[in-house]
Design a protein around this motif. Structure first.
Motif, PDB file in Angstrom:
ATOM      1  N   LYS A  63       0.801  -1.220   0.000  1.00 55.55           N
ATOM      2  CA  LYS A  63       0.000   0.000   0.000  1.00 55.55           C
ATOM      3  C   LYS A  63       0.837   1.276   0.000  1.00 55.55           C
ATOM      4  O   LYS A  63       0.526   2.198  -0.755  1.00 55.55           O
ATOM      5  CB  LYS A  63      -0.962   0.003   1.185  1.00 55.55           C
ATOM      6  CG  LYS A  63      -2.143  -0.901   0.976  1.00 55.55           C
ATOM      7  CD  LYS A  63      -3.130  -0.784   2.103  1.00 55.55           C
ATOM      8  CE  LYS A  63      -4.289  -1.721   1.858  1.00 55.55           C
ATOM      9  NZ  LYS A  63      -5.271  -1.639   2.937  1.00 55.55           N
ATOM     10  N   PRO A  64       1.909   1.380   0.809  1.00 53.93           N
ATOM     11  CA  PRO A  64       2.682   2.631   0.765  1.00 53.93           C
ATOM     12  C   PRO A  64       3.288   2.900  -0.616  1.00 53.93           C
ATOM     13  O   PRO A  64       3.302   4.038  -1.079  1.00 53.93           O
ATOM     14  CB  PRO A  64       3.782   2.423   1.802  1.00 53.93           C
ATOM     15  CG  PRO A  64       3.249   1.411   2.731  1.00 53.93           C
ATOM     16  CD  PRO A  64       2.375   0.521   1.912  1.00 53.93           C
ATOM     17  N   TYR A  86       0.579   6.815  -6.835  1.00 57.82           N
ATOM     18  CA  TYR A  86      -0.574   7.671  -7.108  1.00 57.82           C
ATOM     19  C   TYR A  86      -0.240   9.131  -6.841  1.00 57.82           C
ATOM     20  O   TYR A  86      -0.631  10.027  -7.601  1.00 57.82           O
ATOM     21  CB  TYR A  86      -1.770   7.274  -6.250  1.00 57.82           C
ATOM     22  CG  TYR A  86      -2.380   5.940  -6.610  1.00 57.82           C
ATOM     23  CD1 TYR A  86      -2.352   5.446  -7.903  1.00 57.82           C
ATOM     24  CD2 TYR A  86      -2.999   5.162  -5.644  1.00 57.82           C
ATOM     25  CE1 TYR A  86      -2.918   4.227  -8.229  1.00 57.82           C
ATOM     26  CE2 TYR A  86      -3.566   3.941  -5.952  1.00 57.82           C
ATOM     27  CZ  TYR A  86      -3.526   3.487  -7.242  1.00 57.82           C
ATOM     28  OH  TYR A  86      -4.095   2.288  -7.559  1.00 57.82           O
ATOM     29  N   PHE A  87       0.490   9.401  -5.748  1.00 58.70           N
ATOM     30  CA  PHE A  87       0.876  10.767  -5.402  1.00 58.70           C
ATOM     31  C   PHE A  87       1.768  11.372  -6.481  1.00 58.70           C
ATOM     32  O   PHE A  87       1.579  12.511  -6.899  1.00 58.70           O
ATOM     33  CB  PHE A  87       1.590  10.778  -4.042  1.00 58.70           C
ATOM     34  CG  PHE A  87       2.176  12.108  -3.679  1.00 58.70           C
ATOM     35  CD1 PHE A  87       1.361  13.139  -3.262  1.00 58.70           C
ATOM     36  CD2 PHE A  87       3.542  12.316  -3.772  1.00 58.70           C
ATOM     37  CE1 PHE A  87       1.892  14.371  -2.936  1.00 58.70           C
ATOM     38  CE2 PHE A  87       4.086  13.538  -3.453  1.00 58.70           C
ATOM     39  CZ  PHE A  87       3.253  14.582  -3.040  1.00 58.70           C
ATOM     40  N   LYS A 127       2.076   1.819  -3.503  1.00 64.61           N
ATOM     41  CA  LYS A 127       0.965   2.140  -4.390  1.00 64.61           C
ATOM     42  C   LYS A 127       0.531   3.597  -4.199  1.00 64.61           C
ATOM     43  O   LYS A 127       0.341   4.334  -5.168  1.00 64.61           O
ATOM     44  CB  LYS A 127      -0.206   1.200  -4.094  1.00 64.61           C
ATOM     45  CG  LYS A 127      -1.315   1.276  -5.110  1.00 64.61           C
ATOM     46  CD  LYS A 127      -2.497   0.400  -4.736  1.00 64.61           C
ATOM     47  CE  LYS A 127      -2.120  -1.050  -4.615  1.00 64.61           C
ATOM     48  NZ  LYS A 127      -3.272  -1.925  -4.380  1.00 64.61           N
ATOM     49  N   TYR A 128       0.418   4.050  -2.948  1.00 63.06           N
ATOM     50  CA  TYR A 128       0.005   5.424  -2.673  1.00 63.06           C
ATOM     51  C   TYR A 128       1.071   6.417  -3.122  1.00 63.06           C
ATOM     52  O   TYR A 128       0.758   7.509  -3.599  1.00 63.06           O
ATOM     53  CB  TYR A 128      -0.324   5.613  -1.200  1.00 63.06           C
ATOM     54  CG  TYR A 128      -1.553   4.848  -0.758  1.00 63.06           C
ATOM     55  CD1 TYR A 128      -2.627   4.664  -1.614  1.00 63.06           C
ATOM     56  CD2 TYR A 128      -1.632   4.293   0.501  1.00 63.06           C
ATOM     57  CE1 TYR A 128      -3.750   3.961  -1.236  1.00 63.06           C
ATOM     58  CE2 TYR A 128      -2.756   3.590   0.906  1.00 63.06           C
ATOM     59  CZ  TYR A 128      -3.817   3.431   0.026  1.00 63.06           C
ATOM     60  OH  TYR A 128      -4.917   2.734   0.421  1.00 63.06           O
ATOM     61  N   PHE A 129       2.346   6.065  -2.978  1.00 58.03           N
ATOM     62  CA  PHE A 129       3.410   6.933  -3.462  1.00 58.03           C
ATOM     63  C   PHE A 129       3.327   7.093  -4.975  1.00 58.03           C
ATOM     64  O   PHE A 129       3.511   8.193  -5.502  1.00 58.03           O
ATOM     65  CB  PHE A 129       4.778   6.362  -3.057  1.00 58.03           C
ATOM     66  CG  PHE A 129       5.929   7.186  -3.549  1.00 58.03           C
ATOM     67  CD1 PHE A 129       6.226   8.398  -2.967  1.00 58.03           C
ATOM     68  CD2 PHE A 129       6.707   6.734  -4.609  1.00 58.03           C
ATOM     69  CE1 PHE A 129       7.286   9.163  -3.425  1.00 58.03           C
ATOM     70  CE2 PHE A 129       7.764   7.491  -5.070  1.00 58.03           C
ATOM     71  CZ  PHE A 129       8.053   8.702  -4.482  1.00 58.03           C
TER      72      PHE A 129
END
Length: 63
Positions: free
Chosen positions: A35-36, A42-43, A38-40
């Motif tokens: 998740k971290p 997206y960011f 993946k979120y990075f």
């Protein structure tokens, strides 16, 4: 050794033995990321997109 797992030349066979390359690459779950990470991603994609749009808008306003 099954025909589908058999290397097609000596170079690939050597690479598989030395590097530990996966015999069956379809068994790897490459679509699932932590998740971290993946979120990075997206960011970063969002930041690049917003920066690009902001650059276009500011260039149009400065004419």
């Amino acid at each position: 050794m099954k025909e589908e797992n058999k290397p097609f030349n000596d170079v690939i066979d050597h690479f598989n033995k030395i590097e530990g390359n996966a015999i069956n690459p379809t068994s790897a779950k490459l679509k699932r990321l932590p998740k971290p990470l993946k979120y990075f991603g997206y960011f970063m994609i969002g930041l690049v997109s917003i920066s690009f749009l902001l650059m276009i808008i500011l260039n149009l306003l400065s004419i």
